[in-house]
Scaffold this motif. Structure first.
Motif: not given
Length: 735
Positions: A476, A538, A542
């Motif tokens: 990430v 994701y 993030d």
């Protein structure tokens, strides 16, 4: 702590004799250590005599006249001073006495200085710890530098502090950064008042400082109470630059762990120092800021303000800015920017297109560093911009990034954190960084000189660069724009063009109150795309890793928690299976986000672990059916606080989606799912039974029908997560 002048009132012949004897004693001990003789053997008169003979020879060599007159009792120095050679003898005696008195005072003050230094360090560490506790996510570093260490170019070691460059820079750091830096005390560095010829010669400099310290010359007496001896400023030879190749890997280390844009500027600076024409330290530029102006060529015809600028801000424009804003000539960062623009505008070994590309990125990195965004305006902005800094920023902005130009648009997009622009910017920085690195390595290889870097430090820099500069695809990404790592009040999730994105939605538009964050995000438009990826997990990770999700105005009366919403105009349109059995509602997303932020709590790590400790994983979060049925998403963090996301699709689960929705227990009979989990744990050497390994689980409650009441959504999530946990831990047991 170092006294500038010495008290000479008590020094007479007897004091000088005792000082010479102390020197003999000190050299005796040095000789004993060098010959590896045990201290007990000094009781042997023969051994002691041999060592003292060596010591006396050393003292005689260092102080020949004092040794002959005061210890050997040969001759009458008073009579000799009156002879025709008296003037020469007087100078010799003065030099020997100054050296002896300095040595004696240093020896006497050693214990006192150590005590004071220890207390001072304790005080500084207390202050640093206090600030660190108050701002736990900030990087706080306070350094102590004693004058002797400063004068010999020693500035700590990377083996003790992540921020200490150790053997990488040494005198380059002294003349490039530390000496040009502003002095926040009333003390005057001696190199600023001494003539250039004296500063450029280490021998002349030290001799002159002795004359000032001992009152042999009085032209600087009015400054005595404010002088500090930081050393001279001799020009560094090319051999010194070539012998400190560790500089480039120190910047590589910083680029991989900190500010990539600043590290690139520093690497460009190192590269230009490898050209003899530009081997000029910033401290030299401070004293002669027009030194490189001869290399600037101004076009015969003035270009229009709207004319395209192939090199960004042209070097000749720097001179115009210095004319209207003369204080720029005293600014170390401006001078650093200036020499970079001049050098990379004409370095002969670079292709023209590459020079243009580098020149433009120098403008962009410098603009971000000086926060040119402070003079960005919006409709209704009535600021006068009449301070010296604001005038400079406006002039720089309009010259380097003219209104309406592609450069201005890109600068604005990078500043606000627009996803595509930031990724493009980061890729450009990395590509230019690697190219510059290769060029410097080639220059150093051709020179064939040994690198003087400490090998243990070099191992840290090199290893960290190799492991972290190009992160693996499943990592990430941490944003390179630290000024944007602040929570946003409204976050909106949307699915567009087969990708998930999360944008920041600001709630106010009135100037001065736009975002209700005390001006932190005033540069932002009403909507900004923060992150985008094919994976919903994701983009959530993030946002949390980069602090977009959290508490706005934390610790104030206006404190509010970030809110995550779904964009009704851009809803998830994928396969029917996922729309029916893998969707999530806003309340599910909020709980997931809270779970991630609470599970992956802020944790420090020791940077030396990158070479001293084998990589291992401490937190693992398993998700099943999050926005895609049959997909196992595993978000995990290693001991260096890097986050990774691995996702695995399971066709057998997707084929049985309807049956598993009504009977989710059959999910745990999937051979594919069992194999995935076991392979994941084995490949990463993760033992779920290890008490240091923390785990968390989430099973999509919308993927399973249960007996829970409709209003018991959280209880359903918790029960499904517990079942999932029992399954994974059972699968993860050693086979």
């Amino acid at each position: 702590m170092e006294p500038f002048r010495f008290d000479l009132s008590e020094w007479d012949d007897e004091h000088l004799i005792q000082a010479l004897k102390l020197e003999i004693s000190a050299w005796t001990q040095r000789a004993r250590v060098k010959k590896k003789i045990h201290p007990e053997k000094l009781k042997d008169p023969k051994i002691r005599g041999e060592l003292q003979k060596i010591a006396r020879a050393q003292v005689h060599k260092a102080y020949p006249s004092l040794y002959r007159y005061l210890l050997q009792k040969e001759g009458d120095y008073k009579k000799d001073l009156m002879s025709p050679k008296g003037a020469q003898l007087r100078q010799t005696l003065i030099h020997e006495m100054m050296a002896l008195i300095k040595r004696t005072n240093q020896r006497k003050q050693t214990s006192t200085f150590k005590t004071r230094e220890g207390l001072f360090k304790q005080r500084v560490n207390t202050i640093q710890d206090y600030i660190q506790k108050k701002f736990p996510k900030a990087e706080i570093y306070m350094f102590l530098a004693d004058n002797p260490s400063f004068r010999r170019g020693y500035h700590g070691t990377t083996l003790e502090s992540k921020e200490a460059s150790g053997s990488a820079y040494e005198f380059v750091l002294t003349y490039e950064v530390l000496m040009p830096g502003i002095q926040f005390t009333p003390m005057i560095p001696s190199h600023f008042i001494l003539p250039k010829d004296i500063n450029n010669s280490q021998g002349f400099y030290e001799r002159t400082m002795d004359y000032i310290r001992f009152g042999a010359i009085n032209i600087y007496d009015k400054y005595i109470g404010h002088l500090t001896d930081l050393g001279g400023t001799p020009a560094l030879p090319m051999k010194y630059i070539l012998g400190h190749g560790g500089m480039i890997y120190w910047e590589s280390f910083k680029a991989a762990s900190g500010n990539l844009a600043k590290a690139l500027l520093n690497l460009f600076r190192i590269e230009m120092l490898h050209d003899k024409k530009y081997l000029i330290m910033i401290i030299e530029m401070i004293k002669d800021p027009n030194r490189l102006d001869e290399f600037i060529n101004k076009p015969e015809e003035a270009l229009g303000a709207d004319a395209p600028k192939e090199y960004g801000l042209e070097p000749w424009e720097l001179l115009e800015m210095e004319t209207s804003l003369p204080l720029l000539l005293k600014d170390p960062w401006w001078l650093k920017y200036k020499v970079l623009k001049i050098a990379f505008g004409e370095l002969s070994y670079l292709e023209v297109q590459e020079r243009k590309r580098i020149s433009k990125i120098i403008d962009l990195c410098f603009g971000l560093h000086i926060k040119v965004s402070e003079v960005f305006t919006k409709a209704g902005d009535t600021r006068a911009f009449d301070t010296y800094r604001e005038k400079f920023l406006l002039d720089f902005l309009q010259r380097a990034f003219p209104s309406g130009s592609p450069q201005r648009k890109f600068l604005e997009h990078v500043n606000i954190g627009e996803t595509k622009a930031v990724i493009e910017f980061e890729n450009e920085l990395k590509d230019l960084f690697k190219s510059s690195l290769d060029r410097v390595l080639e220059i150093q290889a051709e020179a064939g000189l040994p690198d003087e870097s400490n090998q243990k430090e070099f191992e840290i820099w090199y290893h960290y660069y190799q492991k972290n500069f190009e992160p693996p695809p499943n990592m990430v990404r941490k944003s390179i724009l630290h000024h944007l790592k602040v929570p946003r009040l409204r976050l909106q999730a949307a699915y567009q063009e087969k990708r998930w994105l999360i944008r920041s939605m600001q709630t106010e538009s009135k100037l001065g109150k736009r975002f209700d964050t005390f001006g932190v995000l005033d540069i932002l438009p009403d909507e900004v795309d923060l992150t985008t990826a094919p994976s919903f997990t994701y983009v959530l990770a993030d946002c949390i890793l980069n602090s977009y999700y959290g508490y706005v105005n934390q610790g104030t009366l206006k404190e509010q928690k970030s809110v995550i919403e779904f964009d009704p105009k851009a809803t998830y349109k994928a396969e029917v299976i996922d729309e029916k059995y893998a969707y999530v509602r806003p309340d599910n997303v909020v709980r997931i986000a809270n779970h991630i932020s609470e599970f992956f709590v802020y944790r420090t790590y020791h940077y030396l672990d990158c070479v001293n400790v084998e990589r291992h994983y401490l937190e693992i979060f398993f998700f099943l059916h999050l926005q895609r049925f049959g997909q196992l998403s595993i978000l995990y963090r290693d001991n260096l606080t890097n986050w990774y996301l691995d996702e695995f699709d399971h066709a057998d689960l997707r084929k049985q989606a309807h049956q598993l929705h009504t009977g989710h227990a059959a999910t745990y009979k999937s051979k594919g799912l069992v194999k995935t989990i076991r392979t994941f744990l084995r490949d990463r050497k993760i033992n779920l039974a290890d008490s240091n390994v923390k785990t968390l689980f989430w099973f999509n409650p919308n993927s399973a029908q249960t007996n829970h009441a409709a209003n018991k959504v959280e209880a359903k999530e918790q029960d499904l997560a517990e079942e999932f946990k029992q399954f994974v831990h059972a699968v993860g047991q050693p086979q």
